[in-house]
Scaffold this motif. Structure first.
Motif, short mmCIF file in Angstrom:
data_model
loop_
_atom_site.label_atom_id
_atom_site.label_comp_id
_atom_site.label_asym_id
_atom_site.label_seq_id
_atom_site.Cartn_x
_atom_site.Cartn_y
_atom_site.Cartn_z
N ALA A 23 -96.88 -6.26 5.00
CA ALA A 23 -97.71 -7.47 4.97
C ALA A 23 -97.26 -8.46 6.04
CB ALA A 23 -97.67 -8.11 3.58
N ARG A 24 -95.96 -8.59 6.23
CA ARG A 24 -95.45 -9.50 7.26
C ARG A 24 -95.89 -9.06 8.65
NH1 ARG A 24 -89.12 -9.81 5.83
NH2 ARG A 24 -89.06 -10.79 7.90
N ALA A 25 -95.75 -7.77 8.95
CA ALA A 25 -96.14 -7.26 10.27
C ALA A 25 -97.65 -7.39 10.49
CB ALA A 25 -95.71 -5.80 10.42
N VAL A 26 -98.43 -7.05 9.47
CA VAL A 26 -99.89 -7.12 9.59
C VAL A 26 -100.35 -8.56 9.71
CG1 VAL A 26 -102.08 -6.64 8.41
CG2 VAL A 26 -100.26 -4.93 8.40
N THR A 27 -99.71 -9.48 9.00
CA THR A 27 -100.07 -10.89 9.10
C THR A 27 -99.90 -11.40 10.53
OG1 THR A 27 -99.47 -11.34 6.78
CG2 THR A 27 -99.50 -13.22 8.30
N VAL A 28 -98.76 -11.10 11.12
CA VAL A 28 -98.52 -11.53 12.50
C VAL A 28 -99.54 -10.89 13.45
CG1 VAL A 28 -96.88 -11.48 14.43
CG2 VAL A 28 -96.06 -11.91 12.09
N ALA A 29 -99.77 -9.60 13.29
CA ALA A 29 -100.67 -8.88 14.20
C ALA A 29 -102.10 -9.38 14.08
CB ALA A 29 -100.61 -7.38 13.92
N VAL A 30 -102.57 -9.59 12.86
CA VAL A 30 -103.95 -10.05 12.66
C VAL A 30 -104.13 -11.46 13.21
CG1 VAL A 30 -105.62 -10.78 10.91
CG2 VAL A 30 -104.51 -8.55 10.72
N ARG A 31 -103.20 -12.36 12.90
CA ARG A 31 -103.34 -13.74 13.37
C ARG A 31 -103.29 -13.81 14.90
NH1 ARG A 31 -99.42 -16.80 8.92
NH2 ARG A 31 -100.92 -16.78 7.19
N TYR A 32 -102.38 -13.06 15.49
CA TYR A 32 -102.24 -13.13 16.95
C TYR A 32 -103.45 -12.50 17.65
CZ TYR A 32 -100.63 -12.09 21.66
OH TYR A 32 -100.53 -11.99 23.02
N THR A 116 -92.32 4.15 2.47
CA THR A 116 -91.40 3.63 3.49
C THR A 116 -91.77 4.15 4.87
OG1 THR A 116 -89.82 5.41 2.98
CG2 THR A 116 -89.47 3.29 1.91
N THR A 117 -92.31 5.36 4.94
CA THR A 117 -92.79 5.88 6.22
C THR A 117 -93.98 5.07 6.71
OG1 THR A 117 -92.01 8.14 5.76
CG2 THR A 117 -93.76 7.89 7.40
N LEU A 118 -94.92 4.80 5.82
CA LEU A 118 -96.09 4.01 6.18
C LEU A 118 -95.69 2.62 6.67
CD1 LEU A 118 -98.55 4.89 3.27
CD2 LEU A 118 -98.74 5.60 5.65
N ALA A 119 -94.72 2.01 5.99
CA ALA A 119 -94.30 0.66 6.38
C ALA A 119 -93.57 0.68 7.73
CB ALA A 119 -93.40 0.06 5.31
N ALA A 120 -92.62 1.61 7.88
CA ALA A 120 -91.85 1.67 9.13
C ALA A 120 -92.75 1.98 10.33
CB ALA A 120 -90.74 2.72 9.00
N ASP A 121 -93.63 2.97 10.16
CA ASP A 121 -94.55 3.31 11.25
C ASP A 121 -95.55 2.18 11.49
OD1 ASP A 121 -93.23 5.70 11.38
OD2 ASP A 121 -94.81 6.90 10.47
N GLY A 122 -95.95 1.51 10.40
CA GLY A 122 -96.92 0.43 10.51
C GLY A 122 -96.39 -0.75 11.29
N ILE A 123 -95.13 -1.08 11.11
CA ILE A 123 -94.52 -2.19 11.87
C ILE A 123 -94.59 -1.90 13.37
CG2 ILE A 123 -92.38 -3.43 12.35
CD1 ILE A 123 -91.55 -2.81 9.44
N GLU A 124 -94.23 -0.68 13.75
CA GLU A 124 -94.26 -0.31 15.16
C GLU A 124 -95.69 -0.29 15.70
OE1 GLU A 124 -93.03 1.08 18.98
OE2 GLU A 124 -92.19 -0.17 17.40
N THR A 125 -96.63 0.17 14.88
CA THR A 125 -98.03 0.17 15.31
C THR A 125 -98.52 -1.25 15.56
OG1 THR A 125 -98.50 2.21 14.09
CG2 THR A 125 -100.37 0.81 14.62
N CYS A 126 -98.16 -2.18 14.68
CA CYS A 126 -98.54 -3.58 14.88
C CYS A 126 -97.92 -4.13 16.16
CB CYS A 126 -98.08 -4.42 13.69
SG CYS A 126 -99.07 -4.18 12.19
N ARG A 127 -96.66 -3.80 16.42
CA ARG A 127 -95.99 -4.29 17.63
C ARG A 127 -96.74 -3.81 18.88
NH1 ARG A 127 -93.27 -2.81 21.70
NH2 ARG A 127 -93.13 -0.62 21.11
N ARG A 128 -97.08 -2.56 18.92
CA ARG A 128 -97.76 -2.01 20.10
C ARG A 128 -99.16 -2.60 20.26
NH1 ARG A 128 -96.15 4.44 20.38
NH2 ARG A 128 -93.88 4.16 20.24
N ALA A 129 -99.83 -2.85 19.15
CA ALA A 129 -101.19 -3.40 19.21
C ALA A 129 -101.20 -4.83 19.75
CB ALA A 129 -101.84 -3.36 17.83
N MET A 130 -100.04 -5.49 19.69
CA MET A 130 -99.95 -6.86 20.18
C MET A 130 -99.63 -6.92 21.68
SD MET A 130 -97.89 -8.47 16.95
CE MET A 130 -97.64 -10.08 17.69
N GLY A 131 -99.50 -5.76 22.30
CA GLY A 131 -99.23 -5.73 23.73
C GLY A 131 -97.80 -6.13 24.05
N GLY A 132 -97.58 -6.62 25.27
CA GLY A 132 -96.23 -6.98 25.70
C GLY A 132 -95.60 -8.07 24.88
N HIS A 133 -96.41 -9.01 24.38
CA HIS A 133 -95.87 -10.10 23.57
C HIS A 133 -95.28 -9.58 22.25
CE1 HIS A 133 -96.96 -13.46 26.07
NE2 HIS A 133 -98.22 -13.03 26.16
#
Length: 355
Positions: A23-32, A116-133
């Protein structure tokens, strides 16, 4: 048995923790990505049209919005695991009935691995979707990712622990095959009993327009893999080690069916818990469909082999996923706001509540 009970409670907490972290990773990704604009629409008629919000691109939506739906699936499954734990504990304390421990342990093992796999992979997916930032310190994603990296290996390695789930499922399938006329009582036994009565026919569930049949398709696929594993191990006498990859897939399929089932039950029960108004129920049903169809699409070959769906259903499923994302998109920011993750916990300059 008591130790197993305590371990299961810890694993139920792990599922809910995975929900919070994702939820924390998705919140940041969606808002940004809803605020970040980049490039004009190629088909815009106005040459001065504003640049498009990144979250309006389907290539970004397909990475973030299914994770938004996944977070809700993890939440409702974590709640169901707590209920299973307390129900089993009550049976032990009041009547010394330990029969539910095996199911609870197997369920918690498989879900710990998957969630835990979904969460760990999901965090990285959110990071990449946000681009360089997303890789910058201001995103808050990097420390979140580092803090969570251990979870797929601690409290049971995510590849090894699934053997415990698969072992239980093979035993239940063996009992079903051995006693086909016995009326089952446990959920897994009921599921396998129905499968054995219909396993020769391809079901081709209507997953596009019937939520209940979506659940049945996931259960049918999991039952099919359980029967294949039972036949390989019990009938063909293959070694356990040679089956380990197949056993891992069985555990994942079973756990995915539980995520879909608990998400479904939470929304389609006569009295949803907690109660939701009609507009909220409507968008939550879209999220359920998005989570289920996206998950199905990732493992489409298994659904095809099991006869849960037919090949002519695959192209419409892909189109349906994209239309669901378009329906969810206008509500994305409000959905993550509903989790009420405070700014101090997000630690993100890009995911602040005030935009």
């Amino acid at each position: 048995a008591t130790v197993y009970g305590s371990l299961t409670f810890v694993r139920a907490q792990i599922i809910m923790h995975a929900r919070l972290v994702l939820a924390r990773a998705v919140t940041v990704a969606v808002r940004y990505t809803s605020i970040r604009r980049q490039f004009q629409d190629r088909d815009a008629r106005d040459p001065n049209a504003p640049e498009v919000s990144v979250l309006d691109y389907p290539t970004v939506q397909i990475r973030i919005l299914p994770l938004l739906a996944t977070t809700f699936a993890l939440h409702y499954t974590g709640e169901a695991m707590y209920k299973l734990y307390y129900r089993t504990r009550k049976s032990i304390e009041t009547s010394r009935d330990f029969s539910g421990l095996a199911e609870m342990h197997a369920t918690s093992s498989g879900l710990k691995s998957l969630c835990t796999t979904l969460a760990a992979d999901g965090i990285e997916t959110c990071r990449r979707a946000m681009g360089g930032h997303g890789f910058g310190g201001g995103s808050g994603i990097i420390p979140l990712n580092n803090d969570y990296l251990s979870k797929p290996t601690v409290e049971g390695d995510n590849w090894m622990i699934t053997q415990q789930t698969a072992s239980y499922l093979i035993k239940r399938m063996a009992e079903t095959v051995k006693k086909p006329n016995l009326q089952p009582k446990d959920p897994v036994d009921i599921q396998y009993w129905h499968f054995m009565r219909n396993k020769k026919s391809h079901s081709n569930f209507q997953v596009l327009d019937n939520e209940k049949e979506i659940v049945q398709a996931f259960q049918h696929r999991a039952s099919y893999l359980a029967y294949q594993a039972y036949h390989a191990r019990i009938v063909e006498k293959k070694s356990w080690t040679s089956l380990m990859i197949r056993l891992h897939r069985l555990s994942r399929a079973h756990s995915e069916s539980l995520l879909v089932l608990h998400f479904y039950n939470s929304l389609f029960a006569s009295q949803p818990d907690p109660p939701l108004d009609a507009p909220t129920i409507d968008i939550m049903k879209r999220l359920f469909q998005l989570f289920a169809l996206f998950t199905l699409d990732l493992s489409a070959s298994e659904f095809l082999l099991s006869g849960s769906i037919s090949t002519d259903q695959l192209p419409p499923i892909t189109s349906r996923i994209q239309s669901l994302m378009a329906e969810v998109r206008p509500h994305a920011v409000r959905l993550v706001d509903a989790w009420s993750v405070p700014d101090y916990l997000l630690e993100s300059a890009l995911g602040r509540y005030d935009g």
